[in-house]
Design an enzyme around this catalytic site. Structure first.
Site, PDB file in Angstrom:
ATOM      1  N   LYS A   2      16.108  26.311  -8.611  1.00  0.00           N
ATOM      2  CA  LYS A   2      14.874  26.814  -8.938  1.00  0.00           C
ATOM      3  C   LYS A   2      14.420  25.893  -9.969  1.00  0.00           C
ATOM      4  CE  LYS A   2      15.504  30.366  -6.011  1.00  0.00           C
ATOM      5  NZ  LYS A   2      14.703  30.669  -4.791  1.00  0.00           N
ATOM      6  N   ASP A  38      13.124  24.667  -5.509  1.00  0.00           N
ATOM      7  CA  ASP A  38      12.323  25.585  -5.046  1.00  0.00           C
ATOM      8  C   ASP A  38      11.586  26.479  -6.083  1.00  0.00           C
ATOM      9  OD1 ASP A  38      11.343  27.732  -3.706  1.00  0.00           O
ATOM     10  OD2 ASP A  38      13.196  28.753  -3.230  1.00  0.00           O
ATOM     11  N   GLU A  62      10.517  22.912  -1.943  1.00  0.00           N
ATOM     12  CA  GLU A  62      10.119  24.110  -1.309  1.00  0.00           C
ATOM     13  C   GLU A  62       9.143  25.040  -2.025  1.00  0.00           C
ATOM     14  OE1 GLU A  62      13.792  26.171  -0.921  1.00  0.00           O
ATOM     15  OE2 GLU A  62      12.818  28.086  -0.016  1.00  0.00           O
ATOM     16  N   ASP A 117       8.444  28.350   2.845  1.00  0.00           N
ATOM     17  CA  ASP A 117       9.391  29.413   2.731  1.00  0.00           C
ATOM     18  C   ASP A 117       8.392  30.795   2.983  1.00  0.00           C
ATOM     19  OD1 ASP A 117      10.940  31.653   2.178  1.00  0.00           O
ATOM     20  OD2 ASP A 117      11.740  30.850   0.456  1.00  0.00           O
ATOM     21  N   LYS A 148      13.973  32.432   7.415  1.00  0.00           N
ATOM     22  CA  LYS A 148      14.579  33.848   6.983  1.00  0.00           C
ATOM     23  C   LYS A 148      14.393  34.882   7.781  1.00  0.00           C
ATOM     24  CE  LYS A 148      14.385  32.818   1.856  1.00  0.00           C
ATOM     25  NZ  LYS A 148      13.865  32.922   0.695  1.00  0.00           N
TER      26      LYS A 148
END
Ligand SMILES: [Mg+2]
Length: 370
Positions: free
Chosen positions: A164, A189, A214, A239, A263
């Site tokens: 992250k 991300d 991301e 995402d 997801k």
């Protein structure tokens, strides 16, 4: 015919082994809603709602999902005749968004349906892999700690590491990771923490041959992402921006990304996840399966989904023991030399650890067909 006669909701809470920090939130304990279905012939299905306790990832929370399922979605499932789980898309069509609440019920129907068909979920949806590569996510932390954590995961055999990032917590740690692991499949991300005027910060990451960046920009954007992608060598992966099949279609048409993270919870269920997978496959856009710090039921659905052919990039699916002292499935999800076996037993292919659920349960509600 799937004649559901009872839906039971369990609110459970488990403490993560280590707190997980993103650009938006620090998660220490994880609440989830587990959905149990029972049909007239005694078949069962389990689903998991992956919304968090607070609305930092999307607008949904554990409480909004409980409300949506109890008051709107469960009554629809109990009062309608369903022949296939994909009919949920139409059945839930009159209820706007609330994707994670819908997915919790829909995936439970998929589990029940595949048990009735005596097939594994992976087989039922056309999965082509016996094993899937496992990736792991490392939250924002002290750089030395992050390097130590990555080192441990690399030794454990994980096939891909994602970290992250956020503005000010990006290039320095990426540079240090690259010095230590020049060839590690690495991606980052940002969880929407950058704005368009920070494009130079994103371009500065190009030399570190990241697999992808991301969701750098806003969680509902596809237009500005297209502007950034035109100036960036590193592929952008979307995402949060992809909540429906139509979002995916528009993002591909606009050139907003070169990769999509699918997801199941974010897109409202397995049916929509498979449609997005197929669309991406037609357009040569690789996909991977994202994680939600979930428990074993959702993890099992992710394994089945990731067995489809266009899941060519290792996702966020890691071992139960990465997050939990004890998971709610038997067996727990295990990673061996970087890979997870796709179960062959009917349904999601894992049994449910009812003892564990009763230990971590905070609330239970039975909704019975009238
Ligand atoms: Mg993400």
């Amino acid at each position: 015919m799937l004649e559901i006669k009872k839906i039971t909701l369990y609110l459970v809470e488990q403490t993560l082994k280590t707190p997980f920090v993103t650009s938006l939130e620090r998660v220490e304990t994880r609440e989830s809603i587990l959905v149990h279905l029972l049909d007239e012939e005694g078949y069962e299905g389990w689903g998991e709602v992956v919304a968090f306790s607070s609305p930092w990832y999307t607008e949904e929370t554990v409480k909004t999902c409980w409300h949506m399922i109890e008051d709107f979605l469960a009554p629809l499932v109990l009062s309608n005749q369903i022949t296939h789980p994909s009919e949920c898309t139409l059945l839930f069509n009159g209820i706007k968004r609330n994707q994670m609440a819908k997915a919790g019920l829909e995936t439970a129907l998929w589990d029940l349906y595949s048990k009735r068909q005596d097939k594994s979920l992976s087989t039922l949806i056309g999965g082509t892999r016996n094993v899937i590569p496992s990736g792991v996510v490392v939250g924002i932390d002290d750089p030395n700690q992050m390097l130590a954590t990555i080192e441990k995961h690399v030794l454990d055999g994980y096939q891909r590491v994602k970290i992250k990032i956020k503005p000010g917590k990006d290039i320095a740690i990426i540079r240090r990771i690259r010095e230590r692991f020049p060839n590690l499949p690495l991606m980052v991300d940002a969880n929407s923490s950058y704005s368009l005027d920070q494009i130079d910060d994103l371009k500065a990451l190009d030399p570190y041959h990241l697999l992808m960046i991301e969701q750098p920009l806003a969680s509902d954007d596809i237009i500005d992402h297209a502007k950034v992608q035109r100036e960036l060598h590193t592929p952008i992966c979307l995402d949060e921006s992809i909540v429906t099949y139509e979002d995916a279609r528009r993002a591909i048409e606009m050139g907003s990304c070169k990769v999509i993270n699918i997801k199941v919870g974010r897109v409202g269920g397995l049916t929509e996840a498979i449609r997005i997978h197929n669309l991406c496959q037609e357009h040569g856009v690789p996909v991977w399966c994202g994680g939600m710090l979930e428990m074993g039921i959702s993890r099992a659905v992710n394994i089945a989904l990731a067995s489809l052919a266009n899941f060519t990039i290792p996702g966020d699916i890691s071992a139960s023991s990465r997050y939990w002292e004890e998971d709610i499935t038997i067996p727990e999800v295990c990673v061996e030399e970087g890979y997870i076996s796709v179960p062959t037993a009917p349904g999601i292919g894992f049994s449910i650890n009812l003892n564990r659920i009763s230990e971590v349960m905070k609330q239970k509600k039975e909704i019975v067909k009238q």
